[in-house]
Design an enzyme around this catalytic site. Structure first.
Site, PDB file in Angstrom:
ATOM      1  N   TYR A  75      48.992  13.378  69.722  1.00 16.30           N
ATOM      2  CA  TYR A  75      49.082  14.019  71.038  1.00 16.30           C
ATOM      3  C   TYR A  75      47.807  13.999  71.862  1.00 16.30           C
ATOM      4  O   TYR A  75      47.827  13.713  73.058  1.00 16.30           O
ATOM      5  CB  TYR A  75      49.515  15.486  70.851  1.00 16.30           C
ATOM      6  CG  TYR A  75      49.511  16.321  72.112  1.00 16.30           C
ATOM      7  CD1 TYR A  75      50.576  16.270  73.003  1.00 16.30           C
ATOM      8  CD2 TYR A  75      48.448  17.169  72.405  1.00 16.30           C
ATOM      9  CE1 TYR A  75      50.580  17.035  74.161  1.00 16.30           C
ATOM     10  CE2 TYR A  75      48.445  17.953  73.555  1.00 16.30           C
ATOM     11  CZ  TYR A  75      49.515  17.879  74.431  1.00 16.30           C
ATOM     12  OH  TYR A  75      49.509  18.634  75.567  1.00 16.30           O
ATOM     13  N   ASN A  99      32.746  19.603  71.075  1.00 15.06           N
ATOM     14  CA  ASN A  99      34.191  19.557  70.894  1.00 15.06           C
ATOM     15  C   ASN A  99      34.499  19.931  69.450  1.00 15.06           C
ATOM     16  O   ASN A  99      34.032  19.265  68.528  1.00 15.06           O
ATOM     17  CB  ASN A  99      34.733  18.155  71.194  1.00 15.06           C
ATOM     18  CG  ASN A  99      36.206  18.018  70.863  1.00 15.06           C
ATOM     19  OD1 ASN A  99      36.972  18.975  70.982  1.00 15.06           O
ATOM     20  ND2 ASN A  99      36.614  16.829  70.443  1.00 15.06           N
ATOM     21  N   GLY A 100      35.266  20.987  69.248  1.00 16.38           N
ATOM     22  CA  GLY A 100      35.612  21.394  67.892  1.00 16.38           C
ATOM     23  C   GLY A 100      35.555  22.896  67.733  1.00 16.38           C
ATOM     24  O   GLY A 100      35.640  23.654  68.708  1.00 16.38           O
ATOM     25  N   GLY A 128      40.778  18.605  78.410  1.00 16.36           N
ATOM     26  CA  GLY A 128      40.451  19.973  78.809  1.00 16.36           C
ATOM     27  C   GLY A 128      40.540  20.136  80.305  1.00 16.36           C
ATOM     28  O   GLY A 128      39.939  19.365  81.051  1.00 16.36           O
ATOM     29  N   CYS A 185      38.288  19.414  73.466  1.00 15.99           N
ATOM     30  CA  CYS A 185      37.428  19.273  74.628  1.00 15.99           C
ATOM     31  C   CYS A 185      37.000  17.815  74.721  1.00 15.99           C
ATOM     32  O   CYS A 185      37.200  17.033  73.798  1.00 15.99           O
ATOM     33  CB  CYS A 185      36.192  20.168  74.525  1.00 15.99           C
ATOM     34  SG  CYS A 185      36.563  21.935  74.490  1.00 15.99           S
TER      35      CYS A 185
END
Length: 501
Positions: A257, A101-102, A28, A2
């Site tokens: 990526y 995020n995570g 996201g 995210c």
């Protein structure tokens, strides 16, 4: 995966938050949200969709205030109901909003503690809401009418003591300030910076440095693992190490990526790391096939382009753009459901026949996860007239699920799981397949001017840095992440959203 952002400014920050989220859109595409604070009141807009679709002019006009946070989301476990769009909110204490995020690996235990001990209610299946309630509880037990930076840092310390997993967080305490913090292993990235205006200094916290660059902020640095930064509404900045034994082990897949090439993570240029990945791949090809017959190197847009260019340069082979990308199709890696991924590949890429006809082609991609995309692309290359199609992955074989916030699917859906390189090559239809070696990838990312000794490489080697992942945990996420579960979740989410709307 995210994207998060928080800004403490001297005037309305709604447009700056919007612009930052568009820069982080690659992290996201499922949902987006912004919340701002003005005169002790919160103004929130969040929904499913891209940033440009979620926020219309009427929404932006309501998002007033010189302080706010934002989030772009994709669903780790396949749920895409708008109820799980972030930021999340709790009214006690003070009114706190949070974006995350995570992924928390002990979320089931925490959810039980929140209900039985903290006496708090969680309304979604999101671990972010659990994290918010843990932080809110730890701040509430300080019993202060007006929290100080000491109270905030003490609360973050207790969050670290209770929460396990990978997390980068921005949270806004209504009327007081914004706090950002990072898990003790530094698995997920988070940076902060500043810019000078006529009214004074403004501060920004974000997932990637590129969002600071675009908005004219100067990068101060990454948050260290376990560290927190607290910026008051008046613009005073405080930082504190809040973990007992921090140990930097960032996710190496960010460089492969996830991150944009123009970002700098933990002092390492993503662009330069990908250049070195290409160099290492060229060296491996020269070792294993010194008499190779590669005519042309062609990247699979967009993430692999940097590595492919350096690979071609070191091999002394032509580099060509053989695929044209439709930029209005989302990233197939994060699309729920195999059927949707298969359909989107053909819509996303189209081959330029003259670059393939009669040639031995080396296709380069950043990684191979399910194998769905590369199999179709190899077939497209053959249909365009390629004589032989070789395939090169800038990352090692992905054999294990990710548990720290990336939607790596269940193990049996990973094409390399329990398979040799030759078996994978046969399945995807390549005449020859070459993977990056893990030591070379680690050297490519961590071997620059900034030395990083340890990374989270769990998707490649199965070694999970938090030390709490066992077969039972992997079995549980297998049930929630496989494509069957995602299709069911999509159906449920659609019904919920239809009811709510």
């Amino acid at each position: 995966m995210c994207g998060i952002v928080g800004i403490v400014g001297k005037s309305n920050v709604n447009q700056a938050l919007y612009d930052a989220l568009t820069v982080l859109q690659h992290r996201g595409q499922d949902a987006a949200g912004i919340v701002t604070s003005h005169d002790g009141r919160l103004f929130l807009r969040k929904d499913n969709g891209l940033v440009r679709d979620v926020f219309q002019q009427r929404h932006m006009q309501r998002l007033v205030g010189s302080m706010g946070i934002g989030h772009v989301r994709y669903p780790t476990a396949g749920s895409s109901t708008s109820a799980e769009a972030q930021p999340f909110y709790v009214n006690s204490p003070y009114g706190i909003t949070l974006a995350h995020n995570g992924n928390l690996t002990n979320v089931e235990q925490l959810a039980k503690e929140i209900y039985e001990s903290d006496l708090r209610h969680v309304n979604t299946n999101s671990d972010s809401e659990v994290l918010l309630n843990v932080f809110a509880h730890e701040l509430a037990v300080r019993g202060k009418l007006q929290p100080t930076e000491e109270d905030v840092f003490a609360a973050v310390t207790d969050v670290h003591n209770r929460c396990v997993g990978g997390y980068a967080v921005v949270a806004m305490i209504t009327g007081y300030g914004i706090v950002g913090f990072r898990d003790p292993h530094g698995i997920r990235p988070i940076v902060f910076g500043q810019r000078h205006t006529d009214e004074g200094v403004e501060y920004m916290i974000a997932s990637e440095s590129v969002s600071l660059d675009v908005l004219g902020f100067t990068l101060i640095r990454d948050l260290a693992p376990g560290e927190a930064v607290y910026i008051t509404e008046e613009g005073q900045l405080h930082t504190r190490q809040c973990a007992k034994a921090p140990n930097l082990s960032p996710c190496i897949f960010e460089h492969v990526y996830l991150a944009r090439p123009d970002s700098i993570i933990d002092g390492v240029s993503v662009y330069k790391a990908r250049l070195r990945m290409g160099e290492k791949l060229a060296e491996k090809i020269q070792r294993e096939r010194p008499e190779h017959d590669i005519d042309v190197v062609i990247p699979i847009p967009d993430t692999s382009r940097t590595a492919a260019l350096e690979l071609a340069n070191h091999l002394g082979v032509k580099f060509r753009e053989g695929f044209v990308k439709n930029r209005y199709i989302g990233r197939t890696f994060i699309m729920p459901g195999q059927a949707a991924r298969k359909k989107s590949v053909r819509q996303k890429l189209n081959a330029i026949e003259l670059e393939f006809r009669g040639k031995n082609v080396m296709l380069v991609d950043d990684s191979i996860v399910r194998g769905t995309t590369c199999k179709q692309i190899i077939q497209m290359a053959r249909e365009a007239g390629a004589k032989n199609v070789y395939f090169c992955s800038a990352a090692p074989a992905v054999r294990y699920p990710n548990v720290y916030g990336i939607d790596m699917p269940s193990a049996h859906e990973l094409i390399a799981h329990n398979r040799t390189t030759e078996q994978v090559a046969e399945l995807i239809g390549a005449d020859w397949l070459i993977y990056q070696d893990l030591p070379d990838l680690i050297e490519a990312v961590g071997g620059g001017k900034i030395k990083i000794e340890h990374f989270d490489c769990a998707v490649f080697d199965g070694q999970y840095v938090t030390g709490d992942i066992d077969a039972a945990y992997l079995d549980r996420i297998e049930q929630s992440r496989n494509d069957v579960a995602k299709v069911k979740n999509q159906a449920v989410s659609a019904i919920i959203d239809l009811y709510n709307n």
